[in-house]
Design a protein around this motif. Structure first.
Motif, PDB file in Angstrom:
ATOM      1  N   SER A   1      -6.874 -24.542   8.610  1.00 36.55           N
ATOM      2  CA  SER A   1      -6.700 -25.774   7.647  1.00 36.55           C
ATOM      3  C   SER A   1      -6.496 -25.731   6.202  1.00 36.55           C
TER       4      SER A   1
ATOM      5  N   GLY B   1       0.765 -35.329  14.851  1.00 33.40           N
ATOM      6  CA  GLY B   1       0.493 -34.104  15.414  1.00 33.40           C
ATOM      7  C   GLY B   1       0.948 -33.785  16.585  1.00 33.40           C
TER       8      GLY B   1
ATOM      9  N   THR C   1      -4.165 -30.806   6.667  1.00 33.60           N
ATOM     10  CA  THR C   1      -3.305 -30.405   7.783  1.00 33.60           C
ATOM     11  C   THR C   1      -4.449 -29.357   8.560  1.00 33.60           C
ATOM     12  N   SER C   2      -4.635 -29.779   9.703  1.00 33.64           N
ATOM     13  CA  SER C   2      -5.588 -28.803  10.398  1.00 33.64           C
ATOM     14  C   SER C   2      -4.865 -28.340  11.587  1.00 33.64           C
TER      15      SER C   2
ATOM     16  N   GLU D   1       4.156 -27.179   6.158  1.00 28.68           N
ATOM     17  CA  GLU D   1       4.543 -28.591   5.474  1.00 28.68           C
ATOM     18  C   GLU D   1       5.005 -29.528   6.339  1.00 28.68           C
ATOM     19  N   MET D   2       4.918 -30.926   5.837  1.00 27.52           N
ATOM     20  CA  MET D   2       5.514 -32.195   6.700  1.00 27.52           C
ATOM     21  C   MET D   2       6.649 -32.188   5.694  1.00 27.52           C
TER      22      MET D   2
ATOM     23  N   VAL E   1      -2.228 -34.408  11.096  1.00 31.55           N
ATOM     24  CA  VAL E   1      -1.965 -34.435   9.747  1.00 31.55           C
ATOM     25  C   VAL E   1      -2.605 -35.683   9.333  1.00 31.55           C
TER      26      VAL E   1
ATOM     27  N   THR F   1       5.391 -32.606   1.915  1.00 29.40           N
ATOM     28  CA  THR F   1       4.083 -32.383   1.473  1.00 29.40           C
ATOM     29  C   THR F   1       3.808 -30.921   0.587  1.00 29.40           C
TER      30      THR F   1
ATOM     31  N   LEU G   1      -2.749 -30.150  16.459  1.00 26.28           N
ATOM     32  CA  LEU G   1      -2.449 -30.275  15.111  1.00 26.28           C
ATOM     33  C   LEU G   1      -2.838 -31.767  14.745  1.00 26.28           C
TER      34      LEU G   1
END
Length: 459
Positions: free
Chosen positions: A239, A128, A185-186, A300-301, A159, A267, A157
């Motif tokens: 989120s 994050g 994710t937030s 996305e990651m 994750v 993700t 952030l």
């Protein structure tokens, strides 16, 4: 219903989240668990314990047989300072509110290893970022008309991954593994854009919507401010839940040398949603807040490919090395945001350029087993710079690239181990003097300490 079950499982594994973890590899932590962290973030071909579920699930097969219960805690302290190079004014990210550090991220895991099989489940912070500059720095003052808005600039952030992993020993040389991950994710964000930045976005066709004519017509418009935040110790104002996954293998080249390969898929979380306030800053009427809903589109990651090798020289000395390719360009081209005003349905669309580059990441680690109780580790970690000049946002720095690492383990017995790892992120400086992501010539310096401690019980 399914989302509620996942939330409950995560809450059971993580009793509290005090905040989140600041990352070195842009949004990713440099290694997972104290063994990997201490050894330069390596772990694709090395037994790093339950952290395998976050790097290469196949290395679960390198653990000894038994049931393992692990509990750990990441503690991250950052030193971030933004400077207006035209005036010399500075803004320090620190004790201004709930998004400031130090950050705490507990982790929990359970692994069962027997015969050719290994199974694992856990909850880990993947990474994050976080800043909190407060409401009184130059970042809270518009360049247009020089208005001190009193509006806070911040970000947070987190994750979180909840992996369900498995490894299978095919033969004496080859082990394969994989995981399916629940991903949460937030994001919290408070950011002021000067009127000149809004104009630059409009000139690049990066701002649109039915709310735009209303905002532009505000007398003495000096800037716009977006704010969405969850004030609690965990979570964000926007989120979403989604999924991710990994595949990996290890291959024993010789009895003392192991090769590891892993692929972490991009993700599929989708849009982050929540409530927000859009504030028009006027030199005539002051701050004009508008309530509504926010959507951050397709945040996305990235996918990652990792190759690693480890070698044991003798019962005391072993080394490991990893190479990783992180595919950031496909997920961080732009930050696309939509705000919809409550009641009217009028909307505003923003697209903030990021243009992140794919990066190469390198890790080296060494371990020295002094005796049955004490084991010492050290390492080095380097990630290429992902943020191009001209797009850095003050609230999203994520610029350190180089870390030196170390750690120690103490075994109370053959089944009880306390591990500690420390990563020192060396200070890095990045500048940006280009609209639309800044209204003033900006320089940001960033360094940090990432420590992790974990207890593991085998039974």
């Amino acid at each position: 219903m399914k989302g509620n079950c996942i939330r409950a499982a995560a809450a059971a594994c993580l009793a509290v989240w005090a905040a989140h973890a600041q990352a070195t590899d842009v949004f990713n932590l440099e290694g997972f668990g104290p063994v990997s962290r201490a050894m330069g973030g390596t772990g694709a071909a090395y037994d790093i314990g339950p952290g395998a579920m976050m790097m290469n699930p196949a290395t679960l097969g390198l653990m000894s047989e038994g049931r393992y219960l692990g509990m750990g805690l990441d503690v991250v302290t950052t030193n971030i300072k933004a400077t207006n190079t035209a005036t010399g004014e500075t803004a320090v990210s620190g004790n201004h509110g709930g998004n400031n550090g130090p950050y705490f991220a507990p982790e929990a895991s359970f692994v069962y290893r027997r015969g050719p099989y290994a199974f694992g489940v856990g909850a880990f912070a993947e990474g994050g970022l976080g800043t909190q500059y407060g409401a009184s720095s130059f970042l809270s003052r518009t360049v247009t008309n020089g208005i001190d808005t009193g509006l806070d600039n911040f970000s947070r952030l987190l994750v979180l991954r909840v992996p369900f992993a498995m490894a299978y020993k095919v033969n004496d040389k080859l082990t394969v593994g994989g995981s399916i991950d629940a991903v949460w994710t937030s994001l919290n964000l408070g950011m002021l854009l000067d009127a000149s930045q809004i104009g630059a976005l409009a000139a690049q066709n990066r701002v649109s919507g039915t709310l735009l004519p209303t905002l532009v017509s505000v007398p003495g418009l000096s800037g716009g401010y977006i704010d969405f935040a969850h004030k609690g110790i965990v979570g964000g104002g926007a989120s979403a839940w989604g999924i991710g996954g990994k595949l990996g293998l290890t291959y024993r080249i010789t009895p003392d040398t192991t090769l590891g390969l892993a692929y972490n898929f991009k993700t599929h979380v989708g849009d982050l949603t929540g409530h927000a306030t859009l504030t028009a800053v006027s030199s005539v009427a002051g701050n004009i807040p508008i309530g509504g809903d926010i959507t951050i589109h397709q945040f996305e990651m990235p996918a990652q490919f990792t190759a690693g090798i480890s070698h044991r020289f003798n019962d005391q000395w072993s080394v490991s090395a990893d190479y990783q390719r992180v595919f950031l360009a496909s997920v961080m081209k732009d930050i696309n945001v939509t705000f919809v005003q409550s009641g009217t349905g009028a909307n505003l669309n923003l697209s903030l350029p990021q243009n992140y580059r794919d990066i190469n990441v390198f890790g080296l680690g060494a371990q020295y087993r002094y005796n049955e109780k004490w084991t010492f580790r050290a390492g080095f970690h380097y990630a290429q710079e992902a943020v191009p000049n001209g797009v850095m946002l003050a609230v999203v720095p994520s610029i350190p690239t180089t870390s030196v690492t170390g750690g120690v383990s103490y075994a109370f017995g053959k089944d009880d181990v306390l591990d500690f790892g420390l990563s020192v992120g060396m200070q890095k400086t990045l500048t940006n003097s280009s609209a639309p992501n800044t209204a003033v010539p900006l320089k940001v310096t960033h360094s940090q300490l990432n420590a992790v401690i974990a207890y593991q019980k085998r039974f």
